[in-house]
Write a protein that holds these residues in place. Structure first.
Motif, PDB file in Angstrom:
ATOM      1  N   ASN B  73       0.822  -1.212   0.000  1.00 20.52           N
ATOM      2  CA  ASN B  73       0.000   0.000   0.000  1.00 20.52           C
ATOM      3  C   ASN B  73       0.857   1.264   0.000  1.00 20.52           C
ATOM      4  O   ASN B  73       0.506   2.272  -0.594  1.00 20.52           O
ATOM      5  CB  ASN B  73      -0.945  -0.002   1.201  1.00 20.52           C
ATOM      6  CG  ASN B  73      -2.196  -0.835   0.965  1.00 20.52           C
ATOM      7  OD1 ASN B  73      -2.574  -1.092  -0.183  1.00 20.52           O
ATOM      8  ND2 ASN B  73      -2.833  -1.263   2.033  1.00 20.52           N
ATOM      9  N   TYR B  77       2.492   2.458  -5.752  1.00 21.09           N
ATOM     10  CA  TYR B  77       2.005   3.480  -6.687  1.00 21.09           C
ATOM     11  C   TYR B  77       3.082   3.743  -7.733  1.00 21.09           C
ATOM     12  O   TYR B  77       4.182   4.202  -7.415  1.00 21.09           O
ATOM     13  CB  TYR B  77       1.645   4.753  -5.926  1.00 21.09           C
ATOM     14  CG  TYR B  77       1.245   5.917  -6.791  1.00 21.09           C
ATOM     15  CD1 TYR B  77       1.680   7.204  -6.502  1.00 21.09           C
ATOM     16  CD2 TYR B  77       0.425   5.740  -7.914  1.00 21.09           C
ATOM     17  CE1 TYR B  77       1.307   8.284  -7.283  1.00 21.09           C
ATOM     18  CE2 TYR B  77       0.056   6.803  -8.708  1.00 21.09           C
ATOM     19  CZ  TYR B  77       0.495   8.074  -8.385  1.00 21.09           C
ATOM     20  OH  TYR B  77       0.128   9.141  -9.168  1.00 21.09           O
ATOM     21  N   THR B 108     -10.365  -2.163  -3.548  1.00 19.58           N
ATOM     22  CA  THR B 108      -9.908  -0.783  -3.447  1.00 19.58           C
ATOM     23  C   THR B 108     -11.076   0.126  -3.095  1.00 19.58           C
ATOM     24  O   THR B 108     -11.031   1.315  -3.330  1.00 19.58           O
ATOM     25  CB  THR B 108      -9.302  -0.260  -4.768  1.00 19.58           C
ATOM     26  OG1 THR B 108     -10.355  -0.091  -5.732  1.00 19.58           O
ATOM     27  CG2 THR B 108      -8.275  -1.192  -5.317  1.00 19.58           C
ATOM     28  N   ALA B 131     -10.007   5.955  -7.822  1.00 19.21           N
ATOM     29  CA  ALA B 131      -9.323   4.669  -8.048  1.00 19.21           C
ATOM     30  C   ALA B 131     -10.278   3.505  -7.819  1.00 19.21           C
ATOM     31  O   ALA B 131     -11.188   3.580  -6.983  1.00 19.21           O
ATOM     32  CB  ALA B 131      -8.122   4.547  -7.113  1.00 19.21           C
ATOM     33  N   TRP B 133     -10.595  -1.170  -8.749  1.00 18.01           N
ATOM     34  CA  TRP B 133      -9.855  -2.414  -8.938  1.00 18.01           C
ATOM     35  C   TRP B 133      -9.140  -2.465 -10.294  1.00 18.01           C
ATOM     36  O   TRP B 133      -8.112  -3.148 -10.429  1.00 18.01           O
ATOM     37  CB  TRP B 133     -10.794  -3.620  -8.795  1.00 18.01           C
ATOM     38  CG  TRP B 133     -11.871  -3.686  -9.839  1.00 18.01           C
ATOM     39  CD1 TRP B 133     -13.035  -2.993  -9.859  1.00 18.01           C
ATOM     40  CD2 TRP B 133     -11.852  -4.482 -11.015  1.00 18.01           C
ATOM     41  NE1 TRP B 133     -13.747  -3.305 -10.981  1.00 18.01           N
ATOM     42  CE2 TRP B 133     -13.056  -4.233 -11.709  1.00 18.01           C
ATOM     43  CE3 TRP B 133     -10.948  -5.408 -11.556  1.00 18.01           C
ATOM     44  CZ2 TRP B 133     -13.369  -4.848 -12.909  1.00 18.01           C
ATOM     45  CZ3 TRP B 133     -11.253  -6.031 -12.755  1.00 18.01           C
ATOM     46  CH2 TRP B 133     -12.465  -5.740 -13.420  1.00 18.01           C
ATOM     47  N   ASP B 135      -7.359  -0.298 -11.492  1.00 20.94           N
ATOM     48  CA  ASP B 135      -6.089   0.415 -11.374  1.00 20.94           C
ATOM     49  C   ASP B 135      -5.008  -0.435 -10.708  1.00 20.94           C
ATOM     50  O   ASP B 135      -3.911   0.064 -10.437  1.00 20.94           O
ATOM     51  CB  ASP B 135      -6.294   1.720 -10.584  1.00 20.94           C
ATOM     52  CG  ASP B 135      -7.222   2.671 -11.323  1.00 20.94           C
ATOM     53  OD1 ASP B 135      -8.224   3.108 -10.704  1.00 20.94           O
ATOM     54  OD2 ASP B 135      -6.952   2.945 -12.511  1.00 20.94           O
ATOM     55  N   ILE B 136      -5.337  -1.680 -10.438  1.00 22.11           N
ATOM     56  CA  ILE B 136      -4.342  -2.615  -9.896  1.00 22.11           C
ATOM     57  C   ILE B 136      -3.798  -3.437 -11.057  1.00 22.11           C
ATOM     58  O   ILE B 136      -4.551  -4.100 -11.780  1.00 22.11           O
ATOM     59  CB  ILE B 136      -4.975  -3.574  -8.869  1.00 22.11           C
ATOM     60  CG1 ILE B 136      -5.558  -2.794  -7.703  1.00 22.11           C
ATOM     61  CG2 ILE B 136      -3.925  -4.576  -8.370  1.00 22.11           C
ATOM     62  CD1 ILE B 136      -6.349  -3.661  -6.750  1.00 22.11           C
ATOM     63  N   ARG B 144       1.411  -3.400  -9.197  1.00 24.05           N
ATOM     64  CA  ARG B 144       1.649  -1.962  -9.328  1.00 24.05           C
ATOM     65  C   ARG B 144       0.298  -1.275  -9.348  1.00 24.05           C
ATOM     66  O   ARG B 144      -0.671  -1.808  -9.891  1.00 24.05           O
ATOM     67  CB  ARG B 144       2.425  -1.677 -10.619  1.00 24.05           C
ATOM     68  CG  ARG B 144       2.693  -0.205 -10.921  1.00 24.05           C
ATOM     69  CD  ARG B 144       3.738  -0.052 -12.036  1.00 24.05           C
ATOM     70  NE  ARG B 144       3.387  -0.801 -13.219  1.00 24.05           N
ATOM     71  CZ  ARG B 144       2.641  -0.354 -14.211  1.00 24.05           C
ATOM     72  NH1 ARG B 144       2.137   0.877 -14.137  1.00 24.05           N
ATOM     73  NH2 ARG B 144       2.382  -1.100 -15.265  1.00 24.05           N
ATOM     74  N   PHE B 145       0.239  -0.082  -8.759  1.00 26.40           N
ATOM     75  CA  PHE B 145      -1.007   0.689  -8.767  1.00 26.40           C
ATOM     76  C   PHE B 145      -0.883   1.824  -9.780  1.00 26.40           C
ATOM     77  O   PHE B 145       0.086   2.580  -9.746  1.00 26.40           O
ATOM     78  CB  PHE B 145      -1.287   1.286  -7.384  1.00 26.40           C
ATOM     79  CG  PHE B 145      -1.455   0.278  -6.278  1.00 26.40           C
ATOM     80  CD1 PHE B 145      -1.231   0.669  -4.956  1.00 26.40           C
ATOM     81  CD2 PHE B 145      -1.820  -1.031  -6.520  1.00 26.40           C
ATOM     82  CE1 PHE B 145      -1.387  -0.229  -3.907  1.00 26.40           C
ATOM     83  CE2 PHE B 145      -1.969  -1.934  -5.481  1.00 26.40           C
ATOM     84  CZ  PHE B 145      -1.749  -1.541  -4.176  1.00 26.40           C
ATOM     85  N   LYS B 146      -1.867   1.973 -10.628  1.00 30.82           N
ATOM     86  CA  LYS B 146      -1.852   3.080 -11.591  1.00 30.82           C
ATOM     87  C   LYS B 146      -2.243   4.401 -10.943  1.00 30.82           C
ATOM     88  O   LYS B 146      -1.915   5.475 -11.432  1.00 30.82           O
ATOM     89  CB  LYS B 146      -2.804   2.774 -12.757  1.00 30.82           C
ATOM     90  CG  LYS B 146      -2.314   1.653 -13.670  1.00 30.82           C
ATOM     91  CD  LYS B 146      -3.049   1.619 -15.004  1.00 30.82           C
ATOM     92  CE  LYS B 146      -4.509   1.284 -14.823  1.00 30.82           C
ATOM     93  NZ  LYS B 146      -5.241   1.101 -16.096  1.00 30.82           N
ATOM     94  N   ILE B 151      -5.279  -1.034  -0.687  1.00 25.79           N
ATOM     95  CA  ILE B 151      -6.027  -2.291  -0.753  1.00 25.79           C
ATOM     96  C   ILE B 151      -6.368  -2.725   0.668  1.00 25.79           C
ATOM     97  O   ILE B 151      -5.535  -2.639   1.567  1.00 25.79           O
ATOM     98  CB  ILE B 151      -5.170  -3.397  -1.407  1.00 25.79           C
ATOM     99  CG1 ILE B 151      -5.059  -3.175  -2.914  1.00 25.79           C
ATOM    100  CG2 ILE B 151      -5.767  -4.767  -1.170  1.00 25.79           C
ATOM    101  CD1 ILE B 151      -4.139  -4.168  -3.564  1.00 25.79           C
TER     102      ILE B 151
END
Lengths: 197, 293
Positions: B73, B77, B108, B131, B133, B135-136, B144-146, B151
């Motif tokens: 978490n 990002y 998310t 954001a 799901w 974006d995961i 990676r998170f966009k 989470i």
């Protein structure tokens, strides 16, 4: 020799304390029932005896009973440090030959009342936590024959049987926050009192 | 001295039962194990089961400062972070459920709502409220998170812990694990489970059969003012109900995930979801009525 004898005398004391805890709770439960508008039922699960808990946490370690009664100042200080009220100044504790501690305590939460056994090592770190008995209060409905008959279609005779037949409860997750607060209180008790004994 | 204690002292094998309960996963984890063994042997197995639960908790707890999930978490990002196999399994499962439910199930879920209500710790920087799901980005070994998101695996991590812990138990023993209502048996049982309900004033129990090896139940009567902690990703708010949702499924992770979908959807929209996962659901009302889906 005295240490050996006191270690051997642990089991009868354990059985007595187990019995005492149960009697105290039943008395409290009846008292609460008399004074509340709606009578409550306690759903209780017994897990371990004190002896079993001792063995799980400390195996065969010899330990001696240590009389501990917190003073008013100590109780206040521990309450302040842990942010959890000290309800009972008289503690039930044993000390192992290696400097660890075995503590019996009671946790009272909003929904639950729990007898626990906690082991702390010689540095005050939690060695183990075991729940001895867990009690949760329910409304009178589960013993109300009319309510039960809505989905069981049975008579009054099944009420008691139903109560004994349910071994597991599923529902919204009950947080163990009160218990972890209680453990925190005990580690502060070790820091302020037990480590000096 | 009771018979089990006597057998414990002698170390002799006969049919023994050991029931323990410890605080873990933020709740109470109750294990009952029985079989032809000494009390000490059962204790050893139960220790191994609790150790496995502790291992999973260290990976997936959003409340632990040093869990793998917390590290992800904080760092995922716009950066690829390697994942343990367990965490990858649960996140991949969660994303699959999200896709099948058109995003109704979403790990998310706007965590800011839950942080503001005190259900989640306030970790740091602001969460991107747009954001979700999608974006995961999950590869075979990394995540990676966009967008800037957090989470919370919540109940499905608990269900996964129960499933993994049950796998520790040798098949010759009978075991039941109950982690705050997420429950699994390793054998068929006729035991009735008490489902918690609340009528606004008092708690009660409605007995139901298991229907499968695993069961999970969602309700909101233990939370302050009985407000739910389950957030609708579409409405960006928590959804409360006066009833409990109980799902039976082959595994606990599935049972728990589906309780959220049933909670958030109209019952008529959940039948196909349940069927796809070989699960059944029951809505349990405070007056004892039970509606099966």
């Amino acid at each position: 020799m005295l240490v050996f004898l006191m270690g051997m005398s642990f089991k009868p004391i354990g059985i007595f304390l187990n019995h005492l805890f149960k009697r105290l709770w039943i008395t409290t439960s009846i008292t609460v029932s008399l004074f509340t508008q709606q009578s409550s039922h306690v759903f209780a699960t017994t897990y371990l005896t004190i002896e079993d808990a001792r063995s799980l946490i400390w195996e065969d370690s010899i330990m001696t009973r240590v009389p501990v009664i917190l003073s008013k100042e100590q109780a206040r200080s521990i309450t302040q440090a842990s942010k959890t009220r000290v309800r009972n100044k008289k503690m039930t504790v044993w000390k192992t030959i290696h400097g660890g501690w075995f503590i019996l305590d009671q946790i009272i939460g909003k929904h639950e009342n729990i007898d626990i056994a906690v082991g702390l090592d010689r540095d005050g770190r939690v060695q183990g936590i075991e729940i001895l008995e867990y009690r949760e209060t329910y409304g009178d409905d589960i013993r109300n024959p009319t309510w039960l008959a809505q989905f069981m279609g049975k008579t009054n005779e099944t009420v008691l049987k139903l109560d004994r037949d349910i071994k597991n409860i599923s529902g919204a997750t009950l947080s163990c926050r009160h218990l972890t607060d209680g453990i925190n209180r005990l580690t502060h008790t070790w820091d302020q009192v037990l480590r000096h004994l | 001295m009771g018979p089990s204690a006597k057998a414990f002292m002698r170390g002799r094998s006969n049919r023994q039962t050991l029931r323990r309960c410890k605080p873990m996963l933020g709740t109470y984890v109750d294990i009952c194990i029985s079989g032809e063994a000494t009390h000490r042997e059962l204790a050893t197995i139960s220790n191994a089961v609790y150790s496995e639960i502790a291992r999973i908790e260290q990976l997936m707890s959003v409340h632990m400062n040093d869990s793998e999930l917390t590290m992800i978490n904080l760092n995922a990002y716009n950066k690829d972070i390697d994942l343990s196999e367990d965490l990858h399994t649960v996140i991949q499962y969660a994303l699959t459920i999200s896709a099948r439910s058109n995003g109704i199930f979403d790990i998310t879920i706007p965590t800011q709502v839950l942080i503001d209500q005190g259900h989640l710790p306030n970790r740091h920087a602001s969460i991107d409220s747009s954001a979700n799901w999608t974006d995961i980005i999950l590869t075979n070994h990394s995540i990676r998170f966009k967008k800037h998101l957090h989470i919370d695996l919540g109940g499905i991590a608990k269900g996964y812990a129960v499933d993994r812990a049950m796998a520790i138990c040798p098949s010759k023993f009978r075991m039941c694990i109950n982690a705050g209502g997420d429950m699994k048996f390793n054998h068929k049982t006729t035991e009735k489970i008490g489902i918690n309900v609340h009528n606004g004033q008092t708690k009660s129990i409605v007995p139901l059969p298991m229907n499968d090896y695993s069961m999970a139940t969602t309700g909101c009567f233990y939370t302050p003012n009985r407000k739910s902690h389950i957030v609708s990703s579409h409405k960006k708010t928590t959804i409360s109900h006066p009833f409990s949702v109980c799902v039976s499924a082959p595994d606990c992770m599935t049972a728990d995930a589906l309780t959220k979908i049933v909670w958030l959807c109209h019952p008529s929209n959940t039948a196909s979801q349940l069927k796809n996962h070989h699960a059944t659901a029951r809505i349990v009302y405070p007056n004892g009525d039970v509606h099966s889906i």
